[in-house]
Motif scaffolding. Structure first.
Motif, PDB file in Angstrom:
ATOM      1  N   HIS A 129      34.094   6.255  22.822  1.00 28.78           N
ATOM      2  CA  HIS A 129      33.746   7.406  23.664  1.00 28.78           C
ATOM      3  C   HIS A 129      34.649   7.379  24.898  1.00 28.78           C
ATOM      4  N   PRO A 176      13.968  15.000  12.936  1.00 26.82           N
ATOM      5  CA  PRO A 176      14.346  16.131  13.801  1.00 26.82           C
ATOM      6  C   PRO A 176      13.656  16.077  15.157  1.00 26.82           C
ATOM      7  N   ARG A 182      13.635   6.611   4.249  1.00 34.61           N
ATOM      8  CA  ARG A 182      13.185   8.002   4.133  1.00 34.61           C
ATOM      9  C   ARG A 182      14.394   8.971   4.149  1.00 34.61           C
ATOM     10  N   ASN A 215      17.336   3.872  19.976  1.00 35.13           N
ATOM     11  CA  ASN A 215      17.964   4.691  18.930  1.00 35.13           C
ATOM     12  C   ASN A 215      17.158   4.697  17.635  1.00 35.13           C
ATOM     13  N   LEU A 216      16.497   3.552  17.343  1.00 31.58           N
ATOM     14  CA  LEU A 216      15.823   3.418  16.044  1.00 31.58           C
ATOM     15  C   LEU A 216      14.371   2.948  16.165  1.00 31.58           C
ATOM     16  N   ASN A 217      13.937   2.724  17.399  1.00 26.05           N
ATOM     17  CA  ASN A 217      12.544   2.312  17.640  1.00 26.05           C
ATOM     18  C   ASN A 217      12.188   0.960  17.019  1.00 26.05           C
ATOM     19  N   THR A 220      29.899   2.908  22.681  1.00 22.09           N
ATOM     20  CA  THR A 220      29.008   4.057  22.820  1.00 22.09           C
ATOM     21  C   THR A 220      29.004   4.609  24.240  1.00 22.09           C
ATOM     22  N   ASP A 261      28.404  13.257  15.242  1.00 23.58           N
ATOM     23  CA  ASP A 261      28.292  12.595  16.547  1.00 23.58           C
ATOM     24  C   ASP A 261      28.509  13.611  17.672  1.00 23.58           C
ATOM     25  N   HIS A 267      35.526   3.077  17.361  1.00 23.80           N
ATOM     26  CA  HIS A 267      34.771   4.310  17.689  1.00 23.80           C
ATOM     27  C   HIS A 267      34.609   4.320  19.209  1.00 23.80           C
ATOM     28  N   SER A 274      26.652  -0.137  17.446  1.00 26.22           N
ATOM     29  CA  SER A 274      26.803   0.544  18.743  1.00 26.22           C
ATOM     30  C   SER A 274      26.859  -0.480  19.864  1.00 26.22           C
ATOM     31  N   VAL A 275      27.232   0.010  21.020  1.00 25.82           N
ATOM     32  CA  VAL A 275      27.321  -0.749  22.298  1.00 25.82           C
ATOM     33  C   VAL A 275      28.042  -2.096  22.133  1.00 25.82           C
ATOM     34  N   PHE A 334      23.292   2.573  10.719  1.00 28.43           N
ATOM     35  CA  PHE A 334      23.676   2.201  12.080  1.00 28.43           C
ATOM     36  C   PHE A 334      22.641   1.320  12.755  1.00 28.43           C
ATOM     37  N   TRP A 349      13.568  13.350  16.862  1.00 33.80           N
ATOM     38  CA  TRP A 349      14.447  12.474  17.641  1.00 33.80           C
ATOM     39  C   TRP A 349      15.769  13.178  17.952  1.00 33.80           C
ATOM     40  N   VAL A 350      16.341  13.824  16.963  1.00 36.03           N
ATOM     41  CA  VAL A 350      17.640  14.487  17.163  1.00 36.03           C
ATOM     42  C   VAL A 350      17.567  15.896  16.547  1.00 36.03           C
ATOM     43  N   GLY A 367      31.379   0.588  17.886  1.00 36.63           N
ATOM     44  CA  GLY A 367      31.235   1.704  18.812  1.00 36.63           C
ATOM     45  C   GLY A 367      31.141   1.301  20.278  1.00 36.63           C
TER      46      GLY A 367
HETATM   47  C1  LIG Z   1      14.427   5.957  12.594  1.00 33.77           C
HETATM   48  C2  LIG Z   1      13.407   6.856  13.257  1.00 33.77           C
HETATM   49  C3  LIG Z   1      12.911   7.914  12.308  1.00 33.77           C
HETATM   50  C4  LIG Z   1      12.237   5.962  13.670  1.00 33.77           C
HETATM   51  O1  LIG Z   1      11.346   6.688  14.481  1.00 33.77           O
HETATM   52  P1  LIG Z   1       9.783   6.358  14.457  1.00 33.77           P
HETATM   53  O2  LIG Z   1       9.128   7.339  15.349  1.00 33.77           O
HETATM   54  O3  LIG Z   1       9.599   4.902  14.699  1.00 33.77           O
HETATM   55  O4  LIG Z   1       9.526   6.630  12.910  1.00 33.77           O
HETATM   56  P2  LIG Z   1       8.240   6.848  12.085  1.00 33.77           P
HETATM   57  O5  LIG Z   1       8.489   6.175  10.787  1.00 33.77           O
HETATM   58  O6  LIG Z   1       7.011   6.498  12.876  1.00 33.77           O
HETATM   59  O7  LIG Z   1       8.277   8.419  11.856  1.00 33.77           O
HETATM   60  C5  LIG Z   1       8.105   9.346  12.922  1.00 33.77           C
HETATM   61  C6  LIG Z   1       8.236  10.749  12.348  1.00 33.77           C
HETATM   62  O8  LIG Z   1       9.573  10.973  11.912  1.00 33.77           O
HETATM   63  C7  LIG Z   1       9.567  11.258  10.504  1.00 33.77           C
HETATM   64  N1  LIG Z   1      10.751  10.621   9.929  1.00 33.77           N
HETATM   65  C8  LIG Z   1      10.984   9.311   9.797  1.00 33.77           C
HETATM   66  N2  LIG Z   1      12.181   9.117   9.262  1.00 33.77           N
HETATM   67  C9  LIG Z   1      12.711  10.344   9.036  1.00 33.77           C
HETATM   68  C10 LIG Z   1      13.944  10.779   8.506  1.00 33.77           C
HETATM   69  N3  LIG Z   1      14.880   9.932   8.096  1.00 33.77           N
HETATM   70  N4  LIG Z   1      14.163  12.106   8.426  1.00 33.77           N
HETATM   71  C11 LIG Z   1      13.244  12.989   8.863  1.00 33.77           C
HETATM   72  N5  LIG Z   1      12.051  12.623   9.383  1.00 33.77           N
HETATM   73  C12 LIG Z   1      11.803  11.301   9.474  1.00 33.77           C
HETATM   74  C13 LIG Z   1       8.275  10.690   9.971  1.00 33.77           C
HETATM   75  O9  LIG Z   1       7.902  11.365   8.810  1.00 33.77           O
HETATM   76  C14 LIG Z   1       7.337  10.981  11.130  1.00 33.77           C
HETATM   77  O10 LIG Z   1       7.019  12.361  11.131  1.00 33.77           O
HETATM   78  P3  LIG Z   1       5.562  12.863  11.644  1.00 33.77           P
HETATM   79  O11 LIG Z   1       4.562  12.162  10.792  1.00 33.77           O
HETATM   80  O12 LIG Z   1       5.484  12.438  13.116  1.00 33.77           O
HETATM   81  O13 LIG Z   1       5.640  14.337  11.465  1.00 33.77           O
HETATM   82  C15 LIG Z   1      13.969   7.532  14.511  1.00 33.77           C
HETATM   83  O14 LIG Z   1      14.185   6.547  15.461  1.00 33.77           O
HETATM   84  C16 LIG Z   1      15.243   8.280  14.259  1.00 33.77           C
HETATM   85  O15 LIG Z   1      15.294   9.279  13.567  1.00 33.77           O
HETATM   86  N6  LIG Z   1      16.327   7.823  14.897  1.00 33.77           N
HETATM   87  C17 LIG Z   1      17.634   8.419  14.727  1.00 33.77           C
HETATM   88  C18 LIG Z   1      18.309   8.465  16.050  1.00 33.77           C
HETATM   89  C19 LIG Z   1      19.704   9.035  15.886  1.00 33.77           C
HETATM   90  O16 LIG Z   1      20.007   9.804  15.018  1.00 33.77           O
HETATM   91  N7  LIG Z   1      20.591   8.657  16.842  1.00 33.77           N
HETATM   92  C20 LIG Z   1      21.919   9.117  16.864  1.00 33.77           C
HETATM   93  C21 LIG Z   1      22.781   8.484  15.811  1.00 33.77           C
HETATM   94  S1  LIG Z   1      23.417   6.902  16.222  1.00 33.77           S
HETATM   95  C22 LIG Z   1      24.787   7.219  17.194  1.00 33.77           C
HETATM   96  O17 LIG Z   1      25.024   8.328  17.567  1.00 33.77           O
HETATM   97  C23 LIG Z   1      25.717   6.096  17.513  1.00 33.77           C
HETATM   98  C24 LIG Z   1      26.974   6.138  16.654  1.00 33.77           C
HETATM   99  C25 LIG Z   1      26.641   5.943  15.196  1.00 33.77           C
HETATM  100  O18 LIG Z   1      27.626   7.395  16.756  1.00 33.77           O
HETATM  101  C26 LIG Z   1      27.963   5.046  17.089  1.00 33.77           C
HETATM  102  C27 LIG Z   1      28.168   4.904  18.589  1.00 33.77           C
HETATM  103  O19 LIG Z   1      28.644   5.836  19.265  1.00 33.77           O
HETATM  104  O20 LIG Z   1      27.834   3.854  19.075  1.00 33.77           O
END
Ligand SMILES: CC(C)(COP(=O)([O-])OP(=O)([O-])OC[C@H]1O[C@@H](n2cnc3c(N)ncnc32)[C@H](O)[C@@H]1OP(=O)([O-])[O-])[C@@H](O)C(=O)NCCC(=O)NCCSC(=O)C[C@@](C)(O)CC(=O)[O-]
Length: 355
Positions: A244, A76, A108, A147-149, A214, A38, A242, A178-179, A136, A78-79, A212
């Protein structure tokens, strides 16, 4: 409402602390160190090298941490800072008894993690690179979309098979909502929705759900009210806090959560972090600040450094990683300890020069 009960934090000596801790395990507080995930996920600029992330994790474990979020298998695009988590898992030392959780957003991410686990050649007796994932979602659709689309209910439908597969592969599953207090897009959050979402995460097999704030906007009173609502349906032992620190209330919110019965707190060494989808939000409550606030209290923080987590080592790690990132530690306690040490060194130097 928030109130300090007869277990008041202020009037308890250290010896009382020990006695209470041995008498009642309910005063044991677990820390989930989220700095390497985080914290670092929100760093701007060039991607932090894998060896530095692995060293951070190792140092935290040496300081007594037993639950650490090591990174995430997210897109990668996204983050970007979380790219290379597979290498971080391989490069870190894997200590027995330590949970190195990995955040996954979808199947995935879990599939990538499982293929890493099956391909990594570990000696048969050694612990696996990780035994835990975190999944999450959020209490509002707007935040989940950012965050997740997808909407929150879509995210829950996607996460359910992720949890199932993880459990089938002997991985523990932790959930996040979150939130839980306020959403950066839609404002004040309905705590009933927090409860519903947390309940669904538990029903899909999460052993615990972390709530969270957040945005870091909550006050102790709001935290207590939110936990009261959520725990109408969920045992408080299944919940974690959690917080912030955007408005400077995070330590107070930790105390409010403990007062409400929560015993697991997420925190981030050096106060690292923020949230990529919550503009202006600062890092989590600093681990050092939580450790300090719980000294001379009825609570004992669990850990492996003489049965706890070493405050001075954590403060040093907070400074070490912050300086690697080109800035000062934002932990108030980290800063105070460093200033005190400097003053003591200057006094010693003065005394030496008088000889
Ligand atoms: C969920 C998605 C992927 C949807 O994103 P999307 O764009 O809807 O996904 P998609 O299925 O269309 O895929 C888009 C691209 O991402 C790839 N992809 C798809 N999945 C993966 C994966 N797992 N690992 C690596 N690559 C991946 C996939 O292969 C594709 O690649 P391309 O064809 O364009 O080259 C995106 O929204 C995402 O990665 N989100 C993560 C965001 C994130 O990490 N946020 C921070 C964490 S949460 C947080 O911090 C809160 C917390 C937990 O701390 C608590 C709080 O404070 O509240």
């Amino acid at each position: 409402m928030f109130r300090l009960t007869s277990r008041s934090l202020l009037h308890t000596s250290k010896s009382t602390t020990r006695t209470l801790a041995t008498v009642s395990s309910s005063n044991i507080v677990n820390i989930v160190e989220v700095g390497p995930r985080d914290g670092l996920q929100n760093e701007k600029g060039s991607v932090i090298p894998v060896h530095l992330k692995a060293e951070l994790i190792n140092r935290l474990v040496q300081a007594g941490v037993t639950n650490v979020e090591a990174g995430s298998f997210v897109s990668p695009k996204w983050v970007p800072q979380m790219a290379g988590t597979a290498d971080v898992l391989k490069q870190k030392t894997t200590a027995p008894g330590v949970h190195y959780a990995v955040l996954v957003p979808n199947h995935r991410g879990l599939d990538d993690l499982l293929s890493l686990l099956s391909s990594s050649s570990q000696p048969s007796q050694s612990p696996p690179l990780t035994d835990e994932i975190s999944i999450f979602t959020a209490a509002t659709d707007a935040f989940t979309r950012a965050n997740l689309n997808c909407s929150t209910s879509e995210s829950l439908s996607r996460l359910s098979p992720v949890a199932r597969t993880a459990l089938d592969n002997n991985l523990r599953v932790r959930g996040y909502v979150s939130v839980v207090i306020a959403c950066p897009y839609t404002g004040k959050v309905d705590y009933k929705r927090v409860r519903e979402v947390a309940k669904e995460l538990l029903e899909m097999g999460c052993y615990e759900v972390s709530l969270g704030d957040t945005v870091g906007q909550g006050t102790p009173f709001e935290i207590q009210e939110m936990i009261e609502e959520v725990s109408k349906d969920i045992p408080v032992s299944k919940l974690a806090g959690h917080f912030h620190d955007t408005y400077g209330t995070a330590v107070a919110n930790v105390l409010a959560a403990l007062n409400s019965g929560i015993r697991t707190i997420d925190s981030s060494v050096g106060g690292l972090g923020g949230c990529p989808y919550s503009p202006g939000a600062t890092g989590n409550v600093a681990t050092e600040d939580v450790l300090y606030a719980l000294q001379n209290s009825p609570y004992t923080v669990a850990g492996t450094a003489n049965g706890t987590i070493d405050l001075n080592q954590m403060a040093d790690i907070g400074w070490w990683i912050s300086e690697k990132l080109g800035r000062d530690s934002v932990s108030r306690v980290g800063r105070a300890l460093r200033a005190r040490r400097k003053r003591e060194e200057q006094e010693k130097e003065k005394a030496r020069s008088k000889l």
